[in-house]
Structure formats: structure tokens, C-alpha cells
Motif scaffolding. Structure first.
Motif, PDB file in Angstrom:
ATOM      1  N   LEU A 157       0.837  -1.171  -0.081  1.00 42.66           N
ATOM      2  CA  LEU A 157       0.084   0.022   0.215  1.00 42.66           C
ATOM      3  C   LEU A 157       0.899   1.283  -0.146  1.00 42.66           C
ATOM      4  CD1 LEU A 157      -3.021   1.319   0.218  1.00 42.66           C
ATOM      5  CD2 LEU A 157      -2.453   1.129   2.779  1.00 42.66           C
ATOM      6  N   PHE A 158       2.041   1.192   0.900  1.00 42.72           N
ATOM      7  CA  PHE A 158       2.901   2.257   0.715  1.00 42.72           C
ATOM      8  C   PHE A 158       3.504   2.635  -0.328  1.00 42.72           C
ATOM      9  CE2 PHE A 158       7.565   3.379   1.513  1.00 42.72           C
ATOM     10  CZ  PHE A 158       7.369   4.646   2.077  1.00 42.72           C
ATOM     11  N   LEU A 159       3.966   1.431  -1.102  1.00 46.12           N
ATOM     12  CA  LEU A 159       4.623   1.971  -2.466  1.00 46.12           C
ATOM     13  C   LEU A 159       3.722   2.321  -3.442  1.00 46.12           C
ATOM     14  CD1 LEU A 159       7.052  -1.377  -2.439  1.00 46.12           C
ATOM     15  CD2 LEU A 159       7.347   0.850  -2.195  1.00 46.12           C
ATOM     16  N   ASN A 160       2.429   1.841  -3.504  1.00 43.50           N
ATOM     17  CA  ASN A 160       1.412   2.036  -4.199  1.00 43.50           C
ATOM     18  C   ASN A 160       0.967   3.608  -4.230  1.00 43.50           C
ATOM     19  OD1 ASN A 160       1.029  -0.343  -5.677  1.00 43.50           O
ATOM     20  ND2 ASN A 160      -0.613  -0.901  -4.265  1.00 43.50           N
ATOM     21  N   TYR A 161       1.065   4.189  -2.849  1.00 41.41           N
ATOM     22  CA  TYR A 161       0.655   5.321  -2.823  1.00 41.41           C
ATOM     23  C   TYR A 161       2.172   6.445  -3.376  1.00 41.41           C
ATOM     24  CZ  TYR A 161      -3.419   5.629   0.141  1.00 41.41           C
ATOM     25  OH  TYR A 161      -4.708   5.577   0.585  1.00 41.41           O
ATOM     26  N   CYS A 162       3.305   5.853  -3.318  1.00 37.72           N
ATOM     27  CA  CYS A 162       4.496   6.345  -3.711  1.00 37.72           C
ATOM     28  C   CYS A 162       4.516   6.518  -5.250  1.00 37.72           C
ATOM     29  CB  CYS A 162       5.651   5.719  -3.209  1.00 37.72           C
ATOM     30  SG  CYS A 162       6.076   5.724  -1.459  1.00 37.72           S
ATOM     31  N   MET A 163       4.048   5.261  -5.840  1.00 35.60           N
ATOM     32  CA  MET A 163       3.781   5.222  -7.418  1.00 35.60           C
ATOM     33  C   MET A 163       2.755   6.278  -7.922  1.00 35.60           C
ATOM     34  SD  MET A 163       4.946   4.201 -10.063  1.00 35.60           S
ATOM     35  CE  MET A 163       5.627   2.459  -9.921  1.00 35.60           C
ATOM     36  N   ARG A 164       1.537   6.630  -6.985  1.00 36.05           N
ATOM     37  CA  ARG A 164       0.771   7.498  -7.403  1.00 36.05           C
ATOM     38  C   ARG A 164       1.418   8.854  -7.309  1.00 36.05           C
ATOM     39  NH1 ARG A 164      -4.693   8.401  -4.063  1.00 36.05           N
ATOM     40  NH2 ARG A 164      -5.735   7.243  -5.729  1.00 36.05           N
ATOM     41  N   PHE A 165       2.142   9.238  -6.309  1.00 39.46           N
ATOM     42  CA  PHE A 165       2.656  10.573  -6.123  1.00 39.46           C
ATOM     43  C   PHE A 165       3.780  10.806  -7.138  1.00 39.46           C
ATOM     44  CE2 PHE A 165       1.538   9.899  -1.317  1.00 39.46           C
ATOM     45  CZ  PHE A 165       0.078  10.180  -1.535  1.00 39.46           C
ATOM     46  N   TYR A 166       4.534   9.738  -7.368  1.00 37.05           N
ATOM     47  CA  TYR A 166       5.703   9.746  -8.123  1.00 37.05           C
ATOM     48  C   TYR A 166       4.935  10.366  -9.617  1.00 37.05           C
ATOM     49  CZ  TYR A 166      10.819   9.300  -9.238  1.00 37.05           C
ATOM     50  OH  TYR A 166      11.970   9.527  -9.601  1.00 37.05           O
ATOM     51  N   ASP A 167       4.066   9.343 -10.160  1.00 35.03           N
ATOM     52  CA  ASP A 167       3.329   9.751 -11.439  1.00 35.03           C
ATOM     53  C   ASP A 167       2.961  11.043 -11.442  1.00 35.03           C
ATOM     54  OD1 ASP A 167       4.165   7.359 -12.372  1.00 35.03           O
ATOM     55  OD2 ASP A 167       1.925   6.493 -11.901  1.00 35.03           O
ATOM     56  N   ARG A 168       2.147  11.421 -10.144  1.00 32.65           N
ATOM     57  CA  ARG A 168       1.613  12.846 -10.387  1.00 32.65           C
ATOM     58  C   ARG A 168       2.958  14.042 -10.429  1.00 32.65           C
ATOM     59  NH1 ARG A 168       3.650  16.388  -7.088  1.00 32.65           N
ATOM     60  NH2 ARG A 168       3.801  14.848  -5.435  1.00 32.65           N
ATOM     61  N   GLN A 169       3.831  13.753  -9.738  1.00 36.87           N
ATOM     62  CA  GLN A 169       5.011  14.769  -9.778  1.00 36.87           C
ATOM     63  C   GLN A 169       5.348  14.725 -11.201  1.00 36.87           C
ATOM     64  OE1 GLN A 169       8.135  14.316  -6.904  1.00 36.87           O
ATOM     65  NE2 GLN A 169       9.773  14.298  -8.496  1.00 36.87           N
ATOM     66  N   PHE A 170       5.460  13.911 -12.129  1.00 39.81           N
ATOM     67  CA  PHE A 170       6.030  14.034 -13.250  1.00 39.81           C
ATOM     68  C   PHE A 170       5.156  14.466 -14.346  1.00 39.81           C
ATOM     69  CE2 PHE A 170       9.497  11.550 -11.526  1.00 39.81           C
ATOM     70  CZ  PHE A 170      10.522  12.428 -11.784  1.00 39.81           C
ATOM     71  N   ILE A 171       3.459  14.014 -14.230  1.00 38.33           N
ATOM     72  CA  ILE A 171       2.565  14.701 -14.658  1.00 38.33           C
ATOM     73  C   ILE A 171       2.659  16.012 -14.754  1.00 38.33           C
ATOM     74  CG2 ILE A 171      -0.075  14.750 -15.094  1.00 38.33           C
ATOM     75  CD1 ILE A 171       0.087  11.659 -14.451  1.00 38.33           C
ATOM     76  N   THR A 172       2.577  16.746 -13.350  1.00 40.29           N
ATOM     77  CA  THR A 172       2.509  17.884 -13.117  1.00 40.29           C
ATOM     78  C   THR A 172       3.627  18.757 -13.799  1.00 40.29           C
ATOM     79  OG1 THR A 172       1.268  17.558 -10.978  1.00 40.29           O
ATOM     80  CG2 THR A 172       2.445  19.530 -11.237  1.00 40.29           C
ATOM     81  N   ARG A 173       4.842  18.212 -13.615  1.00 41.17           N
ATOM     82  CA  ARG A 173       6.073  18.983 -14.332  1.00 41.17           C
ATOM     83  C   ARG A 173       5.887  18.920 -15.878  1.00 41.17           C
ATOM     84  NH1 ARG A 173      10.659  16.297 -12.117  1.00 41.17           N
ATOM     85  NH2 ARG A 173      10.246  17.766 -10.317  1.00 41.17           N
ATOM     86  N   SER A 174       5.289  17.961 -16.491  1.00 43.08           N
ATOM     87  CA  SER A 174       4.866  17.711 -18.071  1.00 43.08           C
ATOM     88  C   SER A 174       4.130  18.836 -18.150  1.00 43.08           C
ATOM     89  CB  SER A 174       4.651  16.284 -18.263  1.00 43.08           C
ATOM     90  OG  SER A 174       4.261  16.574 -19.570  1.00 43.08           O
ATOM     91  N   HIS A 175       2.960  19.281 -17.617  1.00 45.28           N
ATOM     92  CA  HIS A 175       1.944  20.136 -17.905  1.00 45.28           C
ATOM     93  C   HIS A 175       2.878  21.403 -17.610  1.00 45.28           C
ATOM     94  CE1 HIS A 175      -1.150  17.346 -18.748  1.00 45.28           C
ATOM     95  NE2 HIS A 175      -1.370  16.955 -17.486  1.00 45.28           N
ATOM     96  N   ALA A 176       3.467  21.705 -16.773  1.00 48.23           N
ATOM     97  CA  ALA A 176       4.122  23.059 -16.541  1.00 48.23           C
ATOM     98  C   ALA A 176       5.218  23.401 -17.536  1.00 48.23           C
ATOM     99  CB  ALA A 176       5.088  23.105 -15.002  1.00 48.23           C
ATOM    100  N   ASN A 177       5.900  22.254 -18.032  1.00 48.96           N
ATOM    101  CA  ASN A 177       6.917  22.383 -19.158  1.00 48.96           C
ATOM    102  C   ASN A 177       6.213  22.751 -20.283  1.00 48.96           C
ATOM    103  OD1 ASN A 177       8.939  22.067 -17.450  1.00 48.96           O
ATOM    104  ND2 ASN A 177       9.303  19.867 -18.071  1.00 48.96           N
ATOM    105  N   LYS A 178       5.002  22.184 -20.538  1.00 46.34           N
ATOM    106  CA  LYS A 178       4.197  22.469 -21.857  1.00 46.34           C
ATOM    107  C   LYS A 178       3.742  24.078 -21.884  1.00 46.34           C
ATOM    108  CE  LYS A 178       2.787  17.631 -22.731  1.00 46.34           C
ATOM    109  NZ  LYS A 178       1.599  16.688 -23.038  1.00 46.34           N
TER     110      LYS A 178
END
Length: 195
Positions: free
Chosen positions: A167-188
Motif C-alpha cells: 500500500l505504501f509503495l502504491n501511494y509512492c507510485m501515485r505521487f511519483y506519477d503525479r509529480q511527473f505529470i505536473t512537471r510535464s504540464h508545467a513544461n508544456k
């Protein structure tokens, strides 16, 4: 040739940290309970996830610098080398560490899927940056794991501990994916403004 400590068991890590080993295959360490640290390099034979509440030096992961700040998660997999260079200044760590031996997850669903958690890869050289809300979720997970470790070991212990780690690692994956989606949108957005 560079020398480094070798950590192959949870007990070895706990002994270095000066904390009790309550379970031979898993540990949650509160860094506030530790004394100050100085430069080190370690070969890890266990999984480790560190929640760094303060920057205690430059982290090297493999042979590369690892980008992290206060309030970030750092991931290390078995067979990898990491270290901290705090320029020989004693620093007091703050945060948490989750350490678990591969034997803990052997024969479980997590053993089959652990490679899918890409943040354990050497190719990843950036920590997971957490919001305050995300940090609370992560600390709650760590506290559940720690609470289960503190129980007397019974036939349910492994299942509950591994389920909570997953469960801990799944939350980490969600937050990690969010971090890079957010960064991708900011860069665009930046690119659009320059076109």
C-alpha cells in the motif's frame, strides 16, 4: 578504490543506526531518534525508502548525484550503492526509514510486482517531492507498518506487514506519477508561452 559499508540485513542497518531490531526482515526507523551522521557510502542488500525531512548532505546514488530536498522520499534497491556527503559536518537527520529484506516479500504478490516500482531504479536520480497532504499519507502508512512490527509475530504478521508495504509503495507510485505529470504540464505551458 573507494570503500563503503555493506548492509545485507535489517539488523546490520539497525545496528549502524543504533536502534533495536524488532523484526529480522523489516524495520521502520524514526531518524529523530538517531545521533548525528557524517559522510558515508553503503552497498545495500536490502530495500530502503527514506523520508528526508531535512537535507543532510549531498546524496550519491550509484555514481550519480541524487536530486532531493527537505520533505522528499529517496528509494534504494538491493545491490545498489548510495551515500551522503555532508562535507564532514555532523548533521542531525530527521524523517523516517523503511527497510525490508527481499526475503520478507518472497512468495508474495509484491515479490512479483516490485520491479514495476520504477523509483527503485538507478536510472531514476530524482527524489519524490511530497506535498503536506501526501507526506501525511506516507507517515500514516509507515506508522501502520511500525505498529504491526511492534506486535508479537503470529501467522498474520507477514501478510499484514507486506500488504502495508505494498500500500505504501502504491501511494509512492501515485505521487511519483503525479509529480511527473505536473512537471510535464508545467513544461508544456512554458513552451506554449515561448511559441
Amino acid at each position: 578504490m573507494e570503500t563503503f559499508e555493506r548492509i545485507d540485513t535489517v539488523k546490520q542497518y539497525n545496528d549502524h543506526a543504533g536502534v533495536d531490531t524488532l523484526h529480522p526482515l523489516v524495520s521502520v526507523v524514526n531518524f529523530s531518534d538517531l545521533s548525528s551522521i557524517r559522510n558515508f557510502r553503503r552497498y545495500m542488500g536490502i530495500y530502503a525508502v527514506f523520508l528526508k525531512d531535512n537535507k543532510c548532505g549531498d546524496i550519491m546514488y550509484g555514481g550519480q548525484p541524487y536530486d532531493y530536498e527537505d520533505g522528499t522520499l529517496v528509494f534504494v534497491a538491493p545491490g545498489q550503492v548510495y551515500g551522503i556527503d555532508n562535507h564532514s559536518i555532523n548533521t542531525s537527520p530527521s524523517g523516517y526509514g523503511l527497510l525490508f529484506h527481499p526475503d520478507l516479500i518472497a512468495g508474495t504478490h509484491l515479490a512479483k510486482t516490485i520491479r514495476e516500482y520504477s523509483f527503485f531504479s538507478y536510472e531514476v536520480n530524482e527524489a519524490l517531492h511530497l506535498s503536506k497532504k501526501e507526506r501525511k499519507t506516507i507517515v500514516d502508512c509507515l506508522e501502520k507498518i511500525a505498529s504491526e512490527i511492534e506486535q508479537n509475530i503470529d501467522q498474520h504478521s507477514k501478510t499484514l506487514i507486506v500488504s502495508n508495504i505494498e500500500l505504501f509503495l502504491n501511494y509512492c507510485m501515485r505521487f511519483y506519477d503525479r509529480q511527473f505529470i505536473t512537471r510535464s504540464h508545467a513544461n508544456k505551458d512554458i513552451l506554449v508561452r515561448f511559441e
